[in-house]
Scaffold this motif. Structure first.
Motif, PDB file in Angstrom:
ATOM      1  N   THR A 298      28.138   7.601  75.904  1.00 28.30           N
ATOM      2  CA  THR A 298      26.546   8.867  74.475  1.00 28.30           C
ATOM      3  C   THR A 298      27.544  10.046  75.559  1.00 28.30           C
ATOM      4  OG1 THR A 298      25.124   7.270  75.450  1.00 28.30           O
ATOM      5  CG2 THR A 298      24.362   9.230  75.734  1.00 28.30           C
TER       6      THR A 298
ATOM      7  N   LYS B  61      29.578  11.175  72.436  1.00 25.29           N
ATOM      8  CA  LYS B  61      29.552  10.784  71.354  1.00 25.29           C
ATOM      9  C   LYS B  61      28.203  12.068  71.021  1.00 25.29           C
ATOM     10  CE  LYS B  61      25.703   8.606  68.598  1.00 25.29           C
ATOM     11  NZ  LYS B  61      24.999   6.687  68.989  1.00 25.29           N
ATOM     12  N   LYS B  62      28.102  13.035  71.989  1.00 27.55           N
ATOM     13  CA  LYS B  62      26.997  14.595  72.326  1.00 27.55           C
ATOM     14  C   LYS B  62      27.253  15.305  71.880  1.00 27.55           C
ATOM     15  CE  LYS B  62      22.840  12.991  72.240  1.00 27.55           C
ATOM     16  NZ  LYS B  62      21.571  12.841  71.064  1.00 27.55           N
TER      17      LYS B  62
ATOM     18  N   LYS C 138      31.018  14.928  70.437  1.00 28.78           N
ATOM     19  CA  LYS C 138      31.675  15.050  69.682  1.00 28.78           C
ATOM     20  C   LYS C 138      30.534  14.933  68.275  1.00 28.78           C
ATOM     21  CE  LYS C 138      34.037  11.688  66.524  1.00 28.78           C
ATOM     22  NZ  LYS C 138      34.768  10.790  66.171  1.00 28.78           N
ATOM     23  N   GLN C 139      29.461  15.047  68.119  1.00 29.83           N
ATOM     24  CA  GLN C 139      27.827  15.791  67.591  1.00 29.83           C
ATOM     25  C   GLN C 139      28.427  16.912  67.289  1.00 29.83           C
ATOM     26  OE1 GLN C 139      24.086  13.843  68.925  1.00 29.83           O
ATOM     27  NE2 GLN C 139      25.376  11.725  67.204  1.00 29.83           N
ATOM     28  N   ALA C 140      27.978  17.864  68.227  1.00 33.34           N
ATOM     29  CA  ALA C 140      27.824  18.683  68.834  1.00 33.34           C
ATOM     30  C   ALA C 140      29.371  19.749  68.047  1.00 33.34           C
ATOM     31  CB  ALA C 140      28.011  19.781  70.378  1.00 33.34           C
ATOM     32  N   SER C 141      30.819  19.953  68.485  1.00 33.24           N
ATOM     33  CA  SER C 141      31.325  20.100  67.581  1.00 33.24           C
ATOM     34  C   SER C 141      31.585  19.797  66.486  1.00 33.24           C
ATOM     35  CB  SER C 141      33.161  19.028  68.591  1.00 33.24           C
ATOM     36  OG  SER C 141      32.699  18.899  70.096  1.00 33.24           O
ATOM     37  N   LYS C 142      31.298  19.113  65.410  1.00 28.13           N
ATOM     38  CA  LYS C 142      31.589  18.504  64.703  1.00 28.13           C
ATOM     39  C   LYS C 142      30.302  19.720  63.527  1.00 28.13           C
ATOM     40  CE  LYS C 142      30.949  15.352  60.372  1.00 28.13           C
ATOM     41  NZ  LYS C 142      30.376  13.795  60.666  1.00 28.13           N
ATOM     42  N   ALA C 143      28.911  19.590  64.718  1.00 31.26           N
ATOM     43  CA  ALA C 143      27.935  20.598  63.861  1.00 31.26           C
ATOM     44  C   ALA C 143      28.902  22.137  63.732  1.00 31.26           C
ATOM     45  CB  ALA C 143      26.736  20.712  64.165  1.00 31.26           C
TER      46      ALA C 143
ATOM     47  N   THR D  31      37.338  21.516  65.605  1.00 36.93           N
ATOM     48  CA  THR D  31      38.140  20.923  65.243  1.00 36.93           C
ATOM     49  C   THR D  31      39.711  20.053  66.365  1.00 36.93           C
ATOM     50  OG1 THR D  31      39.887  22.159  63.519  1.00 36.93           O
ATOM     51  CG2 THR D  31      37.954  20.418  62.994  1.00 36.93           C
TER      52      THR D  31
END
Length: 74
Positions: A58, A61-62, A64-69, A73
């Protein structure tokens, strides 16, 4: 500023150096945790919704989501 970490994976204590920016970010995170009622004096830095241990997947995942937002990269 130095912070001693005593609960590492291997159980060995180590010293980590924190920058002033690191301290500001951690301070803001603690304020957030207090605001949502998840702060505990001897609690976790990244607690689950119930205040317990967050699953490693979890947390990843969080992140990864923050990095994408943020457009970060590899």
């Amino acid at each position: 500023m130095q912070q001693e970490l005593s609960h590492t994976k291997t159980g060995v204590q180590r010293i980590e150096r924190l920058t002033a920016d690191d301290c500001l970010v951690l301070g803001e995170h603690f304020i957030y945790l207090k605001g949502v009622g998840l702060y505990r004096d001897q609690g976790y830095l990244f607690p689950a919704r119930g205040g317990g241990v967050i699953c490693k997947n979890t947390l990843l995942k969080k992140i990864k989501q923050a990095s994408k937002a943020l457009g970060i990269t590899k």
